[in-house]
Design a protein around this motif. Sequence first.
Motif, PDB file in Angstrom:
ATOM      1  N   GLY A 590     -25.499   9.652 -26.694  1.00 35.94           N
ATOM      2  CA  GLY A 590     -24.108   9.237 -26.812  1.00 35.94           C
ATOM      3  C   GLY A 590     -24.055   7.813 -27.340  1.00 35.94           C
ATOM      4  N   LEU A 591     -23.061   7.484 -28.145  1.00 35.10           N
ATOM      5  CA  LEU A 591     -23.032   6.180 -28.803  1.00 35.10           C
ATOM      6  C   LEU A 591     -22.970   5.009 -27.828  1.00 35.10           C
ATOM      7  N   PRO A 592     -22.100   5.007 -26.815  1.00 38.37           N
ATOM      8  CA  PRO A 592     -22.087   3.850 -25.913  1.00 38.37           C
ATOM      9  C   PRO A 592     -23.447   3.587 -25.266  1.00 38.37           C
ATOM     10  N   ALA A 593     -24.107   4.642 -24.807  1.00 38.08           N
ATOM     11  CA  ALA A 593     -25.424   4.476 -24.179  1.00 38.08           C
ATOM     12  C   ALA A 593     -26.441   3.954 -25.182  1.00 38.08           C
ATOM     13  N   ASP A 594     -26.374   4.447 -26.411  1.00 40.48           N
ATOM     14  CA  ASP A 594     -27.307   4.006 -27.454  1.00 40.48           C
ATOM     15  C   ASP A 594     -27.101   2.530 -27.787  1.00 40.48           C
ATOM     16  N   LEU A 595     -25.853   2.120 -27.954  1.00 36.53           N
ATOM     17  CA  LEU A 595     -25.571   0.712 -28.274  1.00 36.53           C
ATOM     18  C   LEU A 595     -26.018  -0.208 -27.144  1.00 36.53           C
ATOM     19  N   PHE A 596     -25.786   0.224 -25.917  1.00 35.76           N
ATOM     20  CA  PHE A 596     -26.199  -0.579 -24.769  1.00 35.76           C
ATOM     21  C   PHE A 596     -27.723  -0.703 -24.711  1.00 35.76           C
ATOM     22  N   LYS A 597     -28.415   0.390 -24.949  1.00 32.73           N
ATOM     23  CA  LYS A 597     -29.876   0.369 -24.918  1.00 32.73           C
ATOM     24  C   LYS A 597     -30.442  -0.585 -25.965  1.00 32.73           C
ATOM     25  N   ARG A 598     -29.822  -0.624 -27.132  1.00 31.28           N
ATOM     26  CA  ARG A 598     -30.317  -1.485 -28.209  1.00 31.28           C
ATOM     27  C   ARG A 598     -29.826  -2.925 -28.087  1.00 31.28           C
ATOM     28  N   GLY A 599     -29.111  -3.237 -27.030  1.00 26.61           N
ATOM     29  CA  GLY A 599     -28.659  -4.596 -26.807  1.00 26.61           C
ATOM     30  C   GLY A 599     -27.547  -5.030 -27.739  1.00 26.61           C
ATOM     31  N   LEU A 600     -26.857  -4.082 -28.358  1.00 25.27           N
ATOM     32  CA  LEU A 600     -25.780  -4.404 -29.285  1.00 25.27           C
ATOM     33  C   LEU A 600     -24.407  -4.205 -28.662  1.00 25.27           C
ATOM     34  N   ALA A 601     -24.389  -3.867 -27.379  1.00 27.04           N
ATOM     35  CA  ALA A 601     -23.136  -3.757 -26.644  1.00 27.04           C
ATOM     36  C   ALA A 601     -23.431  -4.006 -25.166  1.00 27.04           C
ATOM     37  N   MET A 602     -22.418  -4.457 -24.454  1.00 30.17           N
ATOM     38  CA  MET A 602     -22.563  -4.684 -23.019  1.00 30.17           C
ATOM     39  C   MET A 602     -21.554  -3.828 -22.271  1.00 30.17           C
ATOM     40  N   ARG A 603     -21.855  -3.527 -21.013  1.00 24.83           N
ATOM     41  CA  ARG A 603     -20.954  -2.721 -20.202  1.00 24.83           C
ATOM     42  C   ARG A 603     -19.632  -3.459 -20.009  1.00 24.83           C
ATOM     43  N   ASP A 604     -18.545  -2.728 -20.155  1.00 28.42           N
ATOM     44  CA  ASP A 604     -17.223  -3.312 -19.971  1.00 28.42           C
ATOM     45  C   ASP A 604     -16.264  -2.187 -19.610  1.00 28.42           C
ATOM     46  N   SER A 605     -15.911  -2.096 -18.327  1.00 27.53           N
ATOM     47  CA  SER A 605     -15.073  -0.994 -17.854  1.00 27.53           C
ATOM     48  C   SER A 605     -13.648  -1.079 -18.384  1.00 27.53           C
ATOM     49  N   SER A 606     -13.263  -2.223 -18.930  1.00 26.31           N
ATOM     50  CA  SER A 606     -11.906  -2.357 -19.470  1.00 26.31           C
ATOM     51  C   SER A 606     -11.774  -1.728 -20.859  1.00 26.31           C
ATOM     52  N   GLU A 607     -12.909  -1.444 -21.489  1.00 26.07           N
ATOM     53  CA  GLU A 607     -12.890  -0.820 -22.814  1.00 26.07           C
ATOM     54  C   GLU A 607     -12.860   0.705 -22.671  1.00 26.07           C
TER      55      GLU A 607
END
Length: 853
Positions: A590-607
């Motif tokens: 899934g894209l969110p998990a992939d971006l987080f794994k690669r350090g290109l996104a951070m967790r943000d429950s407001s998004e």
Amino acid sequence: MEHGCCTSLPEYLNSSHPKIIDRLSPCTNHATQLPVIKGRIVVRRTLGRSGPGKAASVQLYSTTVIDPNTGKGKLTEKADLKHGKNTEHGGTLTITYKIKFHVEPEFGIPGAFIINNRHKYEFFLNYGTLDTFENQIVHFECNSWVYPFSKTKADRLFFSNTSYLPNHTPEALRELRNEELIRLRGDGRGERKEWDRIYDYDYYNDLGNTDKDLQHKRPVLGGSRKHPYPRRGRTGRPPSNLDPLTESRPDNLNLDIYVPPDEKFSPQKMSEFIGNSIRAIVHFLIREANLLFQHDSGSFESFEEIYDMFSSKRSQKLEGWVEKKLKNVVSEELVKEFNRARKENYVKFPLPQIITVDEFGWKDDAEFGREMLAGINPTLIQCLRNFPMKSRYGMKSSIKPSHIEHNLDGMTLDEAMAQWRILILDHHDYLMPFLKRINREGVCVYASRTLLFLRNDATLKPLVIELSLPDKINRVFLPATQGYDAALWHLAKAHVAANDSGYHQLISHWLKTHAVIEPFIIATRRQLSVMHPVHRLLDPHFKDTMHVNAISRSILINAGGILEKTMFTGKLSMELSSELYKDWNFDEQGLPADLFKRGLAMRDSSEPSGVRLLFEDYPYGADGLEIWVTIKAWVTDFCSIFYSNDIDVSSDPEIQAWWSEIRNVGHGDKRNENWWYEMKSLSDLIEALTTLIWIASAFHASVNFGQYGYAGYPPNRPSLCRKFVPEEGTLEFAEFLKDPDKYYLKMLPERFEMNLGVSLIEVLSRHTSEEVYLGQRQSSEWTDNEEVRRSFDEFEMNLQQVEKIIVERNGNPELKNRKGPACIPYTLLYPDTSRVSSKGGITGKGIPNSVSI
């Protein structure tokens, strides 16, 4: 009941069916007194063949009345297909047949029909529609080949578009539902015939061909720790003569490898696929013939010669020579296709986007970095977490802080890393164990690491490239703009691009979309009834994938196939993809998990997506999250219509059997991994389905349909290198200094490989005209559930909003990565609900529902 002239209305007409009485006359025979169900059957017209006509008949199953002799719904009498009317719509030829049934008043609503084909040929059944005597319209979405009864020994069953969870199935259809699933599973024995509707699993044991020679021996992929792999559809061909573990292959080129009839291309799709392939073959043969006429089959001598691949220069003599040669090796029909392509001036390759505006924009360092964020492989770049870099093989990196700190816009390396400003494109560790074997095959390949700096305007500035070989000191190259250092830097970038091309084609494209999706398709057909709502949801996202994969096993990824001839990985290509499958996790696709794994996104429950991008100007990430959120909202709404709570999911026997089979059989080499969803909750189901739809639609579109735009010009993304970067003091370095551009061209693939590679990606990058895109269905009557329809309409409207957002982003001059030096707007995740892409061709936009090419 009398069968002659009636003296009074039969007693059964004094019922609660006033509409029936309106249709009856007091003086008619018994047959005409019965309520009538009328309908039509629509068949795709196959070139050169007539429709089945009266050689095919239909019977309806009741949803409400059970036949006590069979335990199934009551069957009507047979109705032959009559009064065929030929029509054309959007280039598709169809034949519409009328059917009519006299039924008892209590027959109720039809829930299924069987069709008997007594014709000598198969035909493609598009859909059926019935108008019942209760003024209800019942739709049947079919989209499958119906083979002659003389071959199948069974009638073909189709269910209506009404969806039922297993425990809500009408009693009259329950046995039919179970029998159909059992029939589809088969017994796992025997060689499959083209008319068999049987889904079963097998290893990738059909890639090698030891009966041809030992050079074509390849390992079996799947079923072992050494070579794990997703399963493919079983064909059951006998083993080869010299290797009992390997399935035999046809002696000649054969595109008719078995896939179940529901997975086969439609007549129009097959015609277009062959036409597009012929067009590519024309391009390839004309270029190769030109080389023969010139007695030159080696390297290109200048960039202008490569550019001429896309010119409209024509030679009637040359084309005539090619036609003459073709007649000796292909059918008359294919020769006709060649002549048609020649008349339509298809002998030239179309101009790739990368050189449309600026012929040399691809050389720019900024474009080199931008393509890692917005090119055809934007899914590998990641933030650098540790420095100095460590290898799993104990090799130390030769990159030192002094190589890069002067180029960080005043920041120290520690400061830049703390702010997540150092990114890496890493093609090192996974390649290193293969390099010696790869380089023995006549290519020159390094394992590479490329570090880049994220500037304040979100563009990427290349910092350093490290090229490694086993048992050698790693070489480090720094950016330069003048002299031979600039030329060496350019050679180093080409080696990185070649690494990335191989990873893109074998892993991002083939493994992570085509290969991993096939087991999900097989499990869905075997365990989820076509009446199951989840089957209805997923069905368009599986369209044509198994057929495409079967063709790929025949001519692309097999021993001696096109990928082995054009990619640097050669005969180790599929073995390498097996090695990288070891790192594949479904819950990271899934894209969110992939971006987080690669350090290109951070967790943000407001998004809405649950993550926030590290920087806004990441076209693949930004547009992809918009698509992901839209898909997930649609899946959530859909599932909530049929499932009220977690217990509904955990107690659904078909869903549980489906998920168990995916985990334990389809991806059986991963059965013991703890990252699989438990599938005990509604959220588990929603997440799994969203991920599946994302992979099959948007993710595949992002790595496939831009191939020609970027890699259609091989100097930008060479598929292999034939020379290493020369070292000072060698004869090759002297050759390089004499003419750096000529050395670069000699490093690229030879003309043959280059032409063949461009021909391939031209076919892969084309949309077909019958493609069905995200937010669309083949028919507006795909479901009779009004709540589902409203939700789907909202899904389409949300995708239209995504399009507007993408257009605005591409028009924003502050977002530098949206176009870059080559001026290519990022449209690979543009859904295109206006259906411009549905006209077919190389458009660089539009998200098909499925991995269909």
